[in-house]
Design a protein around this motif. Structure first.
Motif, PDB file in Angstrom:
ATOM      1  N   ILE A 191       0.830  -1.206   0.000  1.00 31.13           N
ATOM      2  CA  ILE A 191       0.000   0.000   0.000  1.00 31.13           C
ATOM      3  C   ILE A 191       0.867   1.259   0.000  1.00 31.13           C
ATOM      4  CG2 ILE A 191      -1.687   1.319   1.365  1.00 31.13           C
ATOM      5  CD1 ILE A 191      -2.989  -1.418   2.047  1.00 31.13           C
ATOM      6  N   ALA A 192       1.985   1.242   0.721  1.00 28.10           N
ATOM      7  CA  ALA A 192       2.870   2.414   0.769  1.00 28.10           C
ATOM      8  C   ALA A 192       3.514   2.697  -0.588  1.00 28.10           C
ATOM      9  CB  ALA A 192       3.953   2.217   1.827  1.00 28.10           C
ATOM     10  N   ALA A 193       3.537   1.693  -1.484  1.00 34.65           N
ATOM     11  CA  ALA A 193       4.183   1.846  -2.796  1.00 34.65           C
ATOM     12  C   ALA A 193       3.206   2.293  -3.883  1.00 34.65           C
ATOM     13  CB  ALA A 193       4.842   0.535  -3.208  1.00 34.65           C
ATOM     14  N   ILE A 194       1.931   2.480  -3.523  1.00 36.94           N
ATOM     15  CA  ILE A 194       0.949   2.916  -4.521  1.00 36.94           C
ATOM     16  C   ILE A 194       1.281   4.346  -4.946  1.00 36.94           C
ATOM     17  CG2 ILE A 194      -1.486   3.487  -4.932  1.00 36.94           C
ATOM     18  CD1 ILE A 194      -2.214   1.099  -3.133  1.00 36.94           C
ATOM     19  N   GLN A 195       1.432   4.525  -6.249  1.00 33.46           N
ATOM     20  CA  GLN A 195       1.747   5.839  -6.822  1.00 33.46           C
ATOM     21  C   GLN A 195       0.475   6.602  -7.177  1.00 33.46           C
ATOM     22  OE1 GLN A 195       5.143   6.783  -7.276  1.00 33.46           O
ATOM     23  NE2 GLN A 195       5.392   4.970  -6.029  1.00 33.46           N
TER      24      GLN A 195
ATOM     25  N   LYS B 274      10.515   0.192 -10.201  1.00 30.19           N
ATOM     26  CA  LYS B 274       9.819  -0.248 -11.421  1.00 30.19           C
ATOM     27  C   LYS B 274       8.311  -0.173 -11.171  1.00 30.19           C
ATOM     28  CE  LYS B 274       9.733  -3.904 -14.828  1.00 30.19           C
ATOM     29  NZ  LYS B 274       8.892  -5.043 -14.906  1.00 30.19           N
ATOM     30  N   LEU B 275       7.588   0.383 -12.144  1.00 27.69           N
ATOM     31  CA  LEU B 275       6.142   0.552 -11.982  1.00 27.69           C
ATOM     32  C   LEU B 275       5.375  -0.674 -12.472  1.00 27.69           C
ATOM     33  CD1 LEU B 275       5.560   4.264 -13.065  1.00 27.69           C
ATOM     34  CD2 LEU B 275       5.648   3.328 -10.762  1.00 27.69           C
ATOM     35  N   PHE B 276       4.342  -1.010 -11.731  1.00 27.33           N
ATOM     36  CA  PHE B 276       3.414  -2.075 -12.079  1.00 27.33           C
ATOM     37  C   PHE B 276       2.016  -1.493 -12.006  1.00 27.33           C
ATOM     38  CE2 PHE B 276       7.113  -4.118 -10.325  1.00 27.33           C
ATOM     39  CZ  PHE B 276       7.333  -5.180 -11.185  1.00 27.33           C
ATOM     40  N   ARG B 277       1.091  -2.134 -12.706  1.00 29.19           N
ATOM     41  CA  ARG B 277      -0.293  -1.680 -12.645  1.00 29.19           C
ATOM     42  C   ARG B 277      -1.217  -2.876 -12.781  1.00 29.19           C
ATOM     43  NH1 ARG B 277      -0.909   1.085 -18.648  1.00 29.19           N
ATOM     44  NH2 ARG B 277      -0.784  -0.877 -19.766  1.00 29.19           N
ATOM     45  N   PHE B 278      -2.397  -2.709 -12.229  1.00 31.98           N
ATOM     46  CA  PHE B 278      -3.436  -3.719 -12.438  1.00 31.98           C
ATOM     47  C   PHE B 278      -4.791  -3.026 -12.409  1.00 31.98           C
ATOM     48  CE2 PHE B 278      -2.576  -3.697  -7.901  1.00 31.98           C
ATOM     49  CZ  PHE B 278      -3.830  -3.740  -7.300  1.00 31.98           C
ATOM     50  N   CYS B 279      -5.731  -3.626 -13.139  1.00 34.32           N
ATOM     51  CA  CYS B 279      -7.073  -3.066 -13.249  1.00 34.32           C
ATOM     52  C   CYS B 279      -8.068  -3.976 -12.554  1.00 34.32           C
ATOM     53  CB  CYS B 279      -7.474  -2.929 -14.724  1.00 34.32           C
ATOM     54  SG  CYS B 279      -6.484  -1.721 -15.608  1.00 34.32           S
ATOM     55  N   LEU B 280      -9.009  -3.340 -11.886  1.00 34.23           N
ATOM     56  CA  LEU B 280     -10.096  -4.110 -11.299  1.00 34.23           C
ATOM     57  C   LEU B 280     -11.383  -3.315 -11.428  1.00 34.23           C
ATOM     58  CD1 LEU B 280     -10.905  -3.009  -8.168  1.00 34.23           C
ATOM     59  CD2 LEU B 280      -8.686  -3.981  -7.713  1.00 34.23           C
ATOM     60  N   VAL B 281     -12.485  -4.040 -11.402  1.00 34.18           N
ATOM     61  CA  VAL B 281     -13.807  -3.437 -11.463  1.00 34.18           C
ATOM     62  C   VAL B 281     -14.489  -3.716 -10.136  1.00 34.18           C
ATOM     63  CG1 VAL B 281     -16.047  -3.412 -12.640  1.00 34.18           C
ATOM     64  CG2 VAL B 281     -13.950  -3.758 -13.965  1.00 34.18           C
ATOM     65  N   GLU B 282     -14.895  -2.651  -9.471  1.00 34.45           N
ATOM     66  CA  GLU B 282     -15.614  -2.763  -8.201  1.00 34.45           C
ATOM     67  C   GLU B 282     -17.052  -3.208  -8.471  1.00 34.45           C
ATOM     68  OE1 GLU B 282     -15.582  -2.638  -5.016  1.00 34.45           O
ATOM     69  OE2 GLU B 282     -13.639  -1.822  -4.456  1.00 34.45           O
ATOM     70  N   GLU B 283     -17.710  -3.708  -7.419  1.00 34.14           N
ATOM     71  CA  GLU B 283     -19.091  -4.195  -7.553  1.00 34.14           C
ATOM     72  C   GLU B 283     -20.096  -3.081  -7.851  1.00 34.14           C
ATOM     73  OE1 GLU B 283     -20.473  -8.177  -5.666  1.00 34.14           O
ATOM     74  OE2 GLU B 283     -20.124  -6.694  -4.110  1.00 34.14           O
ATOM     75  N   THR B 284     -19.925  -1.933  -7.194  1.00 29.20           N
ATOM     76  CA  THR B 284     -20.877  -0.828  -7.359  1.00 29.20           C
ATOM     77  C   THR B 284     -20.102   0.494  -7.447  1.00 29.20           C
ATOM     78  OG1 THR B 284     -21.068  -0.393  -4.984  1.00 29.20           O
ATOM     79  CG2 THR B 284     -22.605  -2.030  -5.913  1.00 29.20           C
ATOM     80  N   THR B 285     -20.779   1.547  -7.880  1.00 30.39           N
ATOM     81  CA  THR B 285     -20.121   2.856  -7.898  1.00 30.39           C
ATOM     82  C   THR B 285     -19.849   3.320  -6.467  1.00 30.39           C
ATOM     83  OG1 THR B 285     -22.268   3.944  -8.118  1.00 30.39           O
ATOM     84  CG2 THR B 285     -21.018   3.590 -10.141  1.00 30.39           C
ATOM     85  N   GLU B 286     -20.709   2.945  -5.521  1.00 26.35           N
ATOM     86  CA  GLU B 286     -20.479   3.307  -4.115  1.00 26.35           C
ATOM     87  C   GLU B 286     -19.226   2.614  -3.583  1.00 26.35           C
ATOM     88  OE1 GLU B 286     -23.549   2.077  -5.179  1.00 26.35           O
ATOM     89  OE2 GLU B 286     -24.459   4.052  -5.319  1.00 26.35           O
TER      90      GLU B 286
END
Length: 158
Positions: A79-83, A123-135
Motif C-alpha cells: 500500500i505504501a508503494a501505490i503511486q 519499477k512501476l506495475f499496474r493492475f485493473c479491477l472493477v468494483e461491484e458498485t459505484t459506491e
C-alpha cells in the motif's frame, strides 16, 4: 460552488469529518481483510477474472486473490508503494490499457479502477479491477488514499 469550499471548516466540522473518515476506513478495512468481490483484468490481456481483493491485517498490502486458487495471490501490492489510483469515471479512458477498455461493458466503465505501484527498485506495475458498485468504487478510492498516506507516513510502525 458549494459553501464549504469557500471557507475553512470549523473545529466541529473538522472533528465530524475525521470521525466520518475513521468510520469509513474502519468499515472498509474490516470488509477488505475478509475479501471484497471484484473483477480483475490480467495485464496485457482482456481476460476477466471474477475474484477478490484483500488487505492484510496489518494494512500493509493490497492483495488480489488468484481466481482458481483462493490461497494463492495474483498480485501483492504494498500500500505504501501505490503511486496513483485511476478511475475511469474521474480520469477518462486514455490512462487505461486499450485492451481492458475494449473488453468493458458500459456498466463496468463507471466502476473500473487502475492501481499503479512501484517495487523496491522503482519499477512501476499496474493492475485493473472493477468494483461491484459505484459506491464501493468511491469507498475504495477514498479509503485507499487514506491508507496510502498512513502507510507512507508511518513506515514500519505497525
Amino acid at each position: 460552488m458549494n459553501q464549504r469550499s469557500t471557507r475553512s471548516l470549523t473545529p466541529e466540522e473538522k472533528e465530524a469529518e475525521k470521525v466520518r473518515l475513521q468510520g469509513l476506513v474502519n468499515n472498509f478495512a474490516k470488509k477488505a481483510v475478509r475479501g471484497c468481490p471484484c473483477v480483475y483484468f490480467k495485464e496485457g490481456t482482456a481476460t476477466r477474472f471474477e475474484t477478490q481483493y484483500r488487505i492484510d491485517k496489518s494494512l500493509e498490502y493490497l492483495i488480489l486473490v488468484n481466481p482458481q486458487e483462493p490461497g494463492v495471490t495474483e498480485v501483492t501490492c504494498p500500500i505504501a508503494a501505490i503511486q496513483d489510483i485511476y478511475s475511469m469515471a474521474e480520469d477518462g479512458t486514455s490512462c487505461f490499457p486499450p485492451e481492458v477498455v475494449t473488453a468493458l461493458g458500459a456498466e463496468d466503465r463507471e466502476r473500473l479502477l487502475m492501481i499503479v505501484f512501484s517495487d523496491a527498485d522503482g519499477k512501476l506495475f499496474r493492475f485493473c479491477l472493477v468494483e461491484e458498485t459505484t459506491e464501493s468504487r468511491d469507498t475504495f478510492l477514498e479509503c485507499m488514499r487514506i491508507l496510502c498516506i498512513y502507510a507512507q507516513s508511518n513506515p514500519g510502525e505497525r
